[in-house]
Motif scaffolding. Structure first.
Motif, mmCIF file in Angstrom:
data_model
loop_
_atom_site.group_PDB
_atom_site.id
_atom_site.type_symbol
_atom_site.label_atom_id
_atom_site.label_comp_id
_atom_site.label_asym_id
_atom_site.label_seq_id
_atom_site.Cartn_x
_atom_site.Cartn_y
_atom_site.Cartn_z
ATOM 1 N N TYR A 1 41.879 104.054 65.108
ATOM 2 C CA TYR A 1 40.434 104.274 65.199
ATOM 3 C C TYR A 1 39.926 105.191 64.096
ATOM 4 N N GLY A 2 40.718 106.176 63.733
ATOM 5 C CA GLY A 2 40.301 107.102 62.676
ATOM 6 C C GLY A 2 40.204 106.419 61.330
ATOM 7 N N ILE A 3 41.165 105.571 61.008
ATOM 8 C CA ILE A 3 41.166 104.862 59.729
ATOM 9 C C ILE A 3 40.019 103.865 59.681
ATOM 10 N N ASP A 4 39.765 103.167 60.810
ATOM 11 C CA ASP A 4 38.655 102.212 60.831
ATOM 12 C C ASP A 4 37.324 102.926 60.585
ATOM 13 N N LYS A 5 37.138 104.075 61.223
ATOM 14 C CA LYS A 5 35.905 104.830 60.997
ATOM 15 C C LYS A 5 35.831 105.329 59.567
ATOM 16 N N LEU A 6 36.963 105.790 59.044
ATOM 17 C CA LEU A 6 37.002 106.275 57.669
ATOM 18 C C LEU A 6 36.694 105.148 56.698
ATOM 19 N N LYS A 7 37.250 103.962 56.970
ATOM 20 C CA LYS A 7 36.957 102.814 56.118
ATOM 21 C C LYS A 7 35.465 102.481 56.176
ATOM 22 N N ALA A 8 34.874 102.562 57.364
ATOM 23 C CA ALA A 8 33.449 102.275 57.495
ATOM 24 C C ALA A 8 32.628 103.281 56.700
ATOM 25 N N VAL A 9 32.996 104.550 56.800
ATOM 26 C CA VAL A 9 32.270 105.587 56.060
ATOM 27 C C VAL A 9 32.449 105.391 54.565
ATOM 28 N N VAL A 10 33.685 105.152 54.142
ATOM 29 C CA VAL A 10 33.955 104.954 52.722
ATOM 30 C C VAL A 10 33.285 103.675 52.240
ATOM 31 N N GLY A 11 33.271 102.640 53.083
ATOM 32 C CA GLY A 11 32.624 101.382 52.714
ATOM 33 C C GLY A 11 31.144 101.575 52.481
ATOM 34 N N THR A 12 30.464 102.316 53.371
ATOM 35 C CA THR A 12 29.039 102.558 53.177
ATOM 36 C C THR A 12 28.817 103.449 51.971
#
Length: 117
Positions: free
Chosen positions: A66-77
């Motif tokens: 879950y942490g990596i998915d959120k981090l990917k979302a933040v980095v993606g935006t």
């Protein structure tokens, strides 16, 4: 001479076996109760360690998932914002370059016109 060597090897083997038996007699063997208690202690420690490792593995896996998915979302935006800014800057710099070229041409034409008069 080979007979002497064979006798010596045979004597050494007998001596080794006598020493081995004597050493086993000196060993303090645990009683059945001590053996049971020690076995239970070892199994308990192994099970507790396995449970702790399982819990930590499960926790880190979920944190990672879950942490990596959120981090990917933040980095993606963040990447999208950066890419948009880069595109805008590229467009602005292209417009600025065209404006500068046009200004230079106008300046040169004006200078030529002034020289002609």
């Amino acid at each position: 001479m080979p007979k002497e060597a064979n006798k010596k090897q045979s004597k050494d083997k007998k001596h080794f076996m006598k020493d081995f038996k004597a050493e086993l007699k000196r060993v303090v063997w645990p009683t059945p109760k001590q053996l049971f208690n020690n076995t239970v202690a070892v199994i308990t420690v192994v099970l507790l360690t396995a449970a702790i490792v399982f819990v930590l593995d499960f926790a880190f896996e979920n944190i990672n998932k879950y942490g990596i998915d959120k981090l990917k979302a933040v980095v993606g935006t963040t990447n999208e914002v950066v890419e948009n800014n880069v595109e805008e800057n590229t467009e602005n710099s292209t417009d600025t370059n065209e404006t500068n070229v046009n200004e230079e041409v106008n300046t040169n034409e004006t200078a030529d016109t002034n020289n002609v008069e």
